[in-house]
Every structure is written in structure tokens, then in C-alpha cells.
Motif scaffolding. Structure first.
Motif, PDB file in Angstrom:
ATOM      1  N   GLY A 157       2.661   2.652  -4.574  1.00  0.00           N
ATOM      2  CA  GLY A 157       3.409   3.667  -3.843  1.00  0.00           C
ATOM      3  C   GLY A 157       2.656   4.151  -2.621  1.00  0.00           C
ATOM      4  O   GLY A 157       3.172   4.154  -1.495  1.00  0.00           O
ATOM      5  N   LEU A 158       1.397   4.582  -2.811  1.00  0.00           N
ATOM      6  CA  LEU A 158       0.608   5.065  -1.679  1.00  0.00           C
ATOM      7  C   LEU A 158       0.316   3.938  -0.692  1.00  0.00           C
ATOM      8  O   LEU A 158       0.376   4.129   0.529  1.00  0.00           O
ATOM      9  CB  LEU A 158      -0.698   5.674  -2.184  1.00  0.00           C
ATOM     10  N   GLY A 159       0.029   2.737  -1.211  1.00  0.00           N
ATOM     11  CA  GLY A 159      -0.279   1.623  -0.317  1.00  0.00           C
ATOM     12  C   GLY A 159       0.892   1.238   0.555  1.00  0.00           C
ATOM     13  O   GLY A 159       0.762   1.084   1.772  1.00  0.00           O
ATOM     14  N   ALA A 160       2.065   1.093  -0.063  1.00  0.00           N
ATOM     15  CA  ALA A 160       3.242   0.706   0.717  1.00  0.00           C
ATOM     16  C   ALA A 160       3.628   1.793   1.712  1.00  0.00           C
ATOM     17  O   ALA A 160       4.014   1.503   2.851  1.00  0.00           O
ATOM     18  CB  ALA A 160       4.412   0.417  -0.230  1.00  0.00           C
ATOM     19  N   GLY A 161       3.535   3.040   1.305  1.00  0.00           N
ATOM     20  CA  GLY A 161       3.875   4.123   2.218  1.00  0.00           C
ATOM     21  C   GLY A 161       2.966   4.160   3.427  1.00  0.00           C
ATOM     22  O   GLY A 161       3.425   4.293   4.573  1.00  0.00           O
ATOM     23  N   LEU A 162       1.655   4.025   3.203  1.00  0.00           N
ATOM     24  CA  LEU A 162       0.709   4.076   4.316  1.00  0.00           C
ATOM     25  C   LEU A 162       0.865   2.880   5.247  1.00  0.00           C
ATOM     26  O   LEU A 162       0.861   3.015   6.478  1.00  0.00           O
ATOM     27  CB  LEU A 162      -0.720   4.144   3.769  1.00  0.00           C
ATOM     28  N   VAL A 163       1.022   1.686   4.672  1.00  0.00           N
ATOM     29  CA  VAL A 163       1.107   0.494   5.516  1.00  0.00           C
ATOM     30  C   VAL A 163       2.428   0.450   6.271  1.00  0.00           C
ATOM     31  O   VAL A 163       2.463   0.103   7.462  1.00  0.00           O
ATOM     32  CB  VAL A 163       0.919  -0.777   4.659  1.00  0.00           C
TER      33      VAL A 163
END
Length: 799
Positions: A627-633
């Protein structure tokens, strides 16, 4: 607007020796509006209004520029001067010469917009010159499209059209003319507003193209650029005219999405500065029930324009509200028999010294004008559309004899003849390729019946969307939203499953997974790939469904290309929206994978409770990581974009190629960054949650595998489900060809249809050569579909 504009307007008015009432009469602007400007009660005058005031005051160029700059308002705080020598230390306010700062601001604004307008004019001229050549309008010479003044009740008072002062009643202008005189007829109208009426196929589009090209040839630097807009996609109840024009400019000329003066786009700045002259083609193509609202919206602006329409739709709109303010109105007239006799023989080869294949047909029309065959054919050959169809089918095709058109046994009415010409057009252009005598690559051969089937599907697709614009990024969007999401999800899941099997299965096997035995490894790796692919497909399909509107217009081509540097001009709102979308998608996949994997392992091992607990732990960890990875990228993408070159002339193929390169560059950023984010996120999550969720293990091999799977698989899922190019691949290149709706090489097919004259290019989209042809293909496709369904129903019935 500051008080500077009002004070300057008052001074210039008094210098001209005019009262407010007299200036109102000259300019056509209400006296209350002028009084409000001078007192500061009214703000933000439109550029068109300021220009009308400047014209009425007969200002010199320097005064005119000063008035326009004052209307634009200040661009920033005025600088302060340093303390005077020997003074008290107080800073004295610096007072520049009146108009100096405004002059510099106006000069910069003027130069920017002038250069942009000049580049736009070059692109527009090149595009429509190519289109005119493609349609053979000048070969051998243009058909004589003529017009006459329309009924008086369809146009405004001549006093308004001619901008006459109050009390004067000027007479009408003689508006009759031919194709090469359209620019002169328009320029004789002080209001700059002209409505052109004509029935289907009468030559309205030919006339607008000629108007644009003639005006561009005589256009002075920084003057308005004529741009053709098809009104079929305008919804006047939800979008103002200027907003819609801006959106169309950005679609067809992507470089105009670049930031312009005042924080808007270059497209918006050109429209607001009246540097775009709208040539509005197809008023009748606006959605049913909106013609009255459209006319009211047009009357709410002061923009000069040329508007085309079929007579019935425009007359109905006028009856429901009012005429187009300050607009004259002309109506196209039919071609004469002399026009046809002069034209058709010169479009074909001679069969003898002086004879052509058309001579017997034209002789019949001249010598026996009252025969049934002559009456029918003469009635058909009164519009440029039907003459061009007859030329295409019979002029350069040795196996087609135009004498067929005189067969009253086959064609007993003019309508039957028109249907025959429309029916024969597609088989002719796909069966026969004329020898141009030039060294050109040979066209790809398409089966005429299949080509007609595919074109019929495309025509029906446009009918369902309620538009005439055939955009590659909208192919398949007339399907149900659930069907689109399913197709996208299946493709994304399949590709991600393959990535998971190759990385986690094959790579993991070589790194030690084969030790458990090949059979066990194979079952485990395939099961894991199935779980990952299925979960990812469900997640990305759901994201596609949630972010798609029923009309399917959410995903449009990227107007930007990637550059590897940050930009402080990006809108924070877009960044926040992307982070939210990415967070939701990543969380959905992480939680889904953890739960499904735990449940499946529990069922297979017999220890359901143990594996469900493990699944909940995995769901918590991977949900957080993905979740955090996809949101940031996904949010990062908005900081790595830059406007396209303003000189880019977007054709459908160019825009498709540009969007494909954009997605490819995005993947080059996404894969390593997201992969690294997954690895680091896994390490940090395990460290933070260690003890809270129990003993957690995150090996180096596991980190590498999930980093690769997350980076490559997540990038593929993003490209397929959340970009216009990805949806194009999923629907137009895979799903629709598998169902027989389109060919596999759909790009080549569309470009070939344009080369054959079936389609035309209108900026970044294709359109059928004529709305009449599109309707005919739609009806034919539906009739064939009904026959197919009927045959299938009869087969299912028991004997």
C-alpha cells in the motif's frame, strides 16, 4: 482588474471626445458596463470586450496595448527604492513611470502568446492542407460549392451584424458566393459571425477547410488562428464554450497543455485572449435536446465564429430561443447539372480521343431530363458527397460501368440510388487500388467483407458513445464497465502470474527450491503463481472499475513525457490523488494475497487455523508494504513529468506512440523504485512489527523475490489497468480482436482506412469521412448482427 484600467479608459474616452453613451453606441457594449469599468464596480473585463472598446475609441497601437495591459492587472509587487543618502533611513516608495511595468508585462505576454499562436497556425495549416489533398478536393478542381442568403428569420438584425450605431439602420449585404469567396464573405461582416447551413453532404466541411486555409494564408502575425472544432462532443449544459474549446485544443495539440501566462495552460490563454477563431462544424451533431442550450451558450460569448449546421436543427434551436447574436446566415445550394457535366468527365481516363465512361450517362441526363432514370440520378448528384462517391466507384474502376446508375429496375427511387452508392463505397476502396504512377509502398490488402464488418463495429461504437470522434483510447469503452474491468483484470493477472512463476518459481528453484523435489516444486510454484496472479488481477480489475466512469473516458493519453528532474510547477492535488489510488490498490493486493495464501495453505495442509493466523499476519505486513509502496511510487510519477513540445502535431498514431513511450519510461522508473520500496518496506515492517505479531522472518532471498515480483508485476498491472495505452492493448489489441470485432493490426487498419478515404483525421482522432457514411455502416452492422442472432436462435430450437 485594478482601478488603473477604469482610470485609463476614462482618460482615453475623454481624449476621444466621447460620452459614455456615445462610446456604448459605437462599441455595442452597454453603458452600465462602461460606467462600471470606469468606477471600478465591474472587474475582469474579457479581452474581447477591451478590444471592442479599443476599436470604438480608434486607439493608436501604443494606447491599445496599454489598455490591454491595464485590463490584465499587475503581475507582482512594485519594487522599493533604497534609502536616500543622508536621509532618516525610511524607505521611500519607488514610483515607476506610468505604464512602464504594465508595458513590460504586456510585452512579455504578447510575445509568448504571439509565438504560440504562430506555431499553432503553422500546425493547423499543415494538417488541413494534407487533409484537403487526401480528399482530392483540388483534383482536378474543387466542386463549385455555392451559397445564398438564408431566410431572414434565421439571422440577426443587419444593424447588429454591421455594428451600426444606435439609430442607424443599414441595409443587408449581398452574401451570395462560391467556395473561393468564403473568406471575402466572412471578412465583410463587422461582427465576425457567420452561420453556414446545408443539408447532409452539401459541402459544409469542404467549405470550412477552404475557409481555414485561405484565412491562414492571409493571417498577420499574432492574429487569431482559425481552428476547426467538431461540436458533436460538446455538452453545453455542463461545460462552457471556452472551457470546451480549451479541452479540445489540448487534446488535438498536446503541447498547448504547457503552463501559460497567469498559471493557466497555453490553450486557455489563447482562448481567453481571443487568439483562436472557432470554426464550429456540426451544430446539428450536438446531442438531441441540447441544441437550444448550445445556442444560448454561444450567445453568452462575444467570440467571432463560423458555425455550420443542417438547416432543420438550427431552425428548431432558433425557434426555441433566439438567433445567433450578430450573425449573418447563408445556406448552401445544390449542384447543377452543368457542374456535374463539367466535373465528372475530368476525373477519369479517356476511352477514346474525346470520350469517357461518363459521357453516355451525362448525355442521358442532358437529352432526356424527364425520364425516370434521369430524374432519379439528377436528384442524387446535387451534393458533393454523392458526386464524390460516384467518382470513387466509377471513374477509375474499369470493372464498374456508371451506366448502371440509369437502371430503374434496380434503383427505382433517388433513395435507392444513394443507398447503392453508400453500399458500394467500402467494397470499391478495399477491392481496387488505383495506379497513381508514383513510387509508393503497396497498401496492405484487407478482405472487403471483413473490413466492412470492422468498420461497421467502429461506427456502432461511435453511435453508442454519441460522438463522431474515433479515439484509439476509447476503443472498447462502449462495452459494459464490468466487462472492461474483467478483460483488464484477466490480462493483468495472467501477466503478473507469469512474472511470479518465472521469478519466485524458476529463480527460487535454481537458488534451492529444487531440493524439495521437482514435482513438489512445480505444484507449489504454479499454485503460488495462480494465487498471486488471481489476487493481482482482482485488485487491478477492481481499481480499473472504480476509476472508470460508465462512458469510459477517465483514462486519456498522457499529455506529457518523462524527464528525470523535479518540477515545482506540478499540482499538489494530482499528487495527493495518485497517492490515494496507489495506496488503495497496493493495500487491496497485499491484504488479499495474505488472506488467500494463508487460506489455501491451511486447506492443503490440514492446519487451517494455523495458516489463517499466518495469513492475517501476511495480510498486515504485505498490505502495509504494498500500500505505502504503490502510493509513493504512483505519486512520484507526477514529479517526473514535463510538457510536450508545443510544436508537436498530434495525429492519432503520433499520440499513440508518444503515450507508449511515456508508459515505457514510467515503467523504467516504477520497476526499480517500487521493487526497492518493497524490499526496504519489508525489512522495516518486520522490524517494527516483530513481537507485536509474533516472530517474523524476512530472508534476503524473499526480499529479492518480492522486490522483483512487486516491481515488474506491479508495473505491468499499473500500465495495463491505469493508463490509456494499457487499456488500448487490453481491449483494442487483444479482447476485441479475439471476439472478431477488430483486426489484430488495428493501428494499421485505421491508418489504411484514412489513406483510402474512409476516415479523415481531425487532430488526435479519426472521424468517418461523412456522418452519412457512419450512419449507413452502423445500420448495416446492426442488420448483420440481427441476422446472425436469428440464425443461431433457429439452430437452438428443437425439431
Amino acid at each position: 482588474m485594478t482601478n488603473q484600467f477604469g482610470a485609463l479608459l476614462r482618460r482615453l474616452r475623454r481624449q476621444a471626445g466621447l460620452t459614455q453613451e456615445r462610446l456604448s453606441e459605437r462599441s455595442g457594449i452597454g453603458v452600465r458596463t462602461i460606467r462600471g469599468f470606469e468606477t471600478g464596480e465591474r472587474t475582469d473585463p474579457r479581452v474581447a470586450t477591451v478590444r471592442m472598446l479599443a476599436d470604438a475609441l480608434a486607439l493608436a497601437p501604443a494606447d491599445r496595448d496599454e489598455l490591454l495591459a491595464a485590463a490584465a492587472g499587475p503581475t507582482g509587487p512594485e519594487p522599493s527604492a533604497p534609502p536616500e543618502a543622508g536621509g532618516t533611513g525610511h524607505v521611500s516608495e519607488h514610483r515607476p513611470e506610468p505604464g512602464a511595468s504594465a508595458g513590460r508585462s504586456r510585452s512579455a505576454l504578447h510575445d509568448t502568446l504571439a509565438e504560440t499562436a504562430d506555431q499553432l497556425a503553422l500546425t493547423v495549416g499543415t494538417r488541413w492542407q494534407r487533409e484537403e489533398e487526401q480528399r482530392q478536393i483540388q483534383d482536378p478542381f474543387p466542386l463549385p460549392v455555392r451559397w445564398q442568403a438564408a431566410d431572414e428569420h434565421l439571422m440577426d438584425h443587419w444593424a447588429n451584424i454591421r455594428r451600426a450605431p444606435a439609430g442607424e439602420r443599414p441595409g443587408p449585404l449581398d452574401l451570395a458566393g462560391e467556395l473561393d469567396g468564403i473568406l471575402d464573405a466572412y471578412q465583410r461582416l463587422p461582427s465576425g459571425r457567420l452561420v453556414v447551413l446545408g443539408r447532409a453532404g452539401s459541402g459544409k466541411t469542404i467549405l470550412t477547410v477552404r475557409f481555414v486555409l485561405d484565412l491562414l494564408r492571409k493571417r498577420a502575425r499574432a492574429n487569431a488562428v482559425p481552428v476547426i472544432f467538431n461540436l458533436g462532443s460538446w455538452s453545453p449544459t455542463t461545460t462552457s464554450l471556452r472551457e470546451w474549446l480549451t479541452g479540445q485544443l489540448v487534446r488535438d495539440y498536446p503541447g498547448l497543455a504547457a503552463p501559460g501566462p497567469g498559471g493557466s495552460t497555453l490553450a486557455a490563454a489563447l482562448v481567453e485572449a481571443d487568439l483562436v477563431l472557432p470554426v464550429l462544424d456540426g451544430f446539428d451533431e450536438i446531442a438531441h435536446g441540447l441544441h437550444r442550450a448550445a445556442l444560448e451558450a454561444l450567445n453568452a460569448t462575444t467570440l467571432p465564429m463560423l458555425l455550420t449546421s443542417r438547416p432543420a436543427e438550427y431552425a428548431a434551436a432558433v425557434a426555441g430561443t433566439d438567433v445567433l447574436t450578430s450573425a449573418a446566415c447563408v445556406e448552401l445550394v445544390d449542384l447543377t447539372l452543368t457542374d456535374v457535366v463539367n466535373y465528372l468527365p475530368r476525373t477519369t481516363r479517356r476511352t477514346s480521343a474525346e470520350a469517357t465512361v461518363w459521357d453516355p450517362v451525362l448525355a442521358e441526363l442532358r437529352e432526356r431530363p424527364d425520364s425516370a432514370a434521369s430524374v432519379n440520378l439528377a436528384a442524387v448528384l446535387t451534393t458533393p458527397l454523392m458526386v464524390m462517391l460516384a467518382r470513387t466507384i466509377y471513374s477509375n474502376t474499369p470493372d464498374h460501368d456508371p451506366a448502371t446508375l440509369l437502371d430503374t429496375g434496380r434503383f427505382g427511387t433517388p433513395e435507392a440510388l444513394e443507398d447503392h452508392l453508400l453500399d458500394s463505397f467500402i467494397p470499391t476502396v478495399y477491392r481496387y487500388q488505383p495506379d497513381t504512377g508514383q513510387h509508393r509502398p503497396r497498401r496492405r490488402q484487407w478482405d472487403p467483407d471483413r473490413a466492412e464488418h470492422w468498420l461497421g463495429y467502429l461506427a456502432g461504437h461511435l453511435h453508442r458513445l454519441g460522438t463522431h470522434d474515433l479515439a484509439w483510447w476509447q476503443l472498447g469503452t462502449s462495452m459494459r464497465r464490468s466487462s472492461r474491468a474483467a478483460a483488464v483484470g484477466v490480462l493483468a493477472g495472467l501477466l503478473i502470474g507469469i512474472v511470479e512463476w518465472l521469478v519466485a518459481g524458476v529463480l527460487g528453484g535454481f537458488l534451492g527450491g529444487f531440493d524439495v523435489g521437482f514435482g513438489v516444486w512445480l505444484r507449489y510454484s504454479l499454485a503460488d503463481a495462480l494465487i498471486v496472479g488471481g489476487t493481482a488481477g482482482l485488485a487491478f480489475g477492481s481499481m480499473h472499475w472504480l476509476t472508470s466512469r460508465p462512458g469510459g473516458t477517465t483514462f486519456e493519453p498522457s499529455r506529457v513525457h518523462i524527464q528525470f528532474r523535479g518540477s515545482t510547477r506540478k499540482v499538489r492535488r494530482r499528487l495527493a490523488r495518485r497517492i490515494v489510488v496507489g495506496l488503495a490498490g497496493g493495500l487491496m493486493f497485499g491484504v488479499g494475497y495474505g488472506l488467500v495464501f494463508g487460506g489455501v495453505q491451511g486447506i492443503l495442509s490440514g492446519y487451517l487455523e494455523t495458516w489463517l493466523r499466518a495469513g492475517l499476519i501476511d495480510a498486515s505486513v504485505w498490505g502495509l508494504v504494498f500500500g505505502l509502496g504503490a502510493g509513493l511510487v504512483y505519486g512520484l510519477m507526477s514529479w517526473l513529468e514535463a510538457p510536450l513540445d508545443i510544436r508537436l502535431a498530434a495525429s492519432p498514431t503520433e499520440l499513440l506512440n508518444t503515450n507508449r513511450r511515456t508508459v515505457g519510461l514510467q515503467l523504467l522508473v516504477w520497476v526499480p523504485v517500487f521493487g526497492l520500496t518493497v524490499v526496504l518496506g519489508g525489512v522495516l515492517s518486520v522490524a517494527l512489527l516483530q513481537g507485536i505479531l509474533g516472530p517474523l522472518v524476512f530472508t534476503v532471498l524473499g526480499g529479492i523475490v518480492w522486490g522483483l515480483v512487486g516491481g515488474i508485476g506491479g508495473g505491468i498491472g499499473y500500465a495495463i489497468s491505469l493508463t490509456a495505452w494499457g487499456r488500448w492493448v487490453a481491449l483494442a489489441r487483444i479482447w476485441l480482436p479475439l471476439r472478431g470485432r477488430l483486426p489484430l493490426a488495428v493501428t494499421d487498419f485505421l491508418d489504411d482506412a484514412y489513406q483510402r478515404g474512409v476516415l479523415r483525421q481531425a487532430g488526435a482522432v479519426y472521424q468517418f469521412r461523412h456522418a452519412r457514411l457512419q450512419d449507413h455502416l452502423t445500420n448495416g452492422f446492426r442488420a448483420r448482427q440481427r441476422k446472425t442472432h436469428s440464425r443461431k436462435s433457429r439452430r437452438r430450437k428443437p425439431d
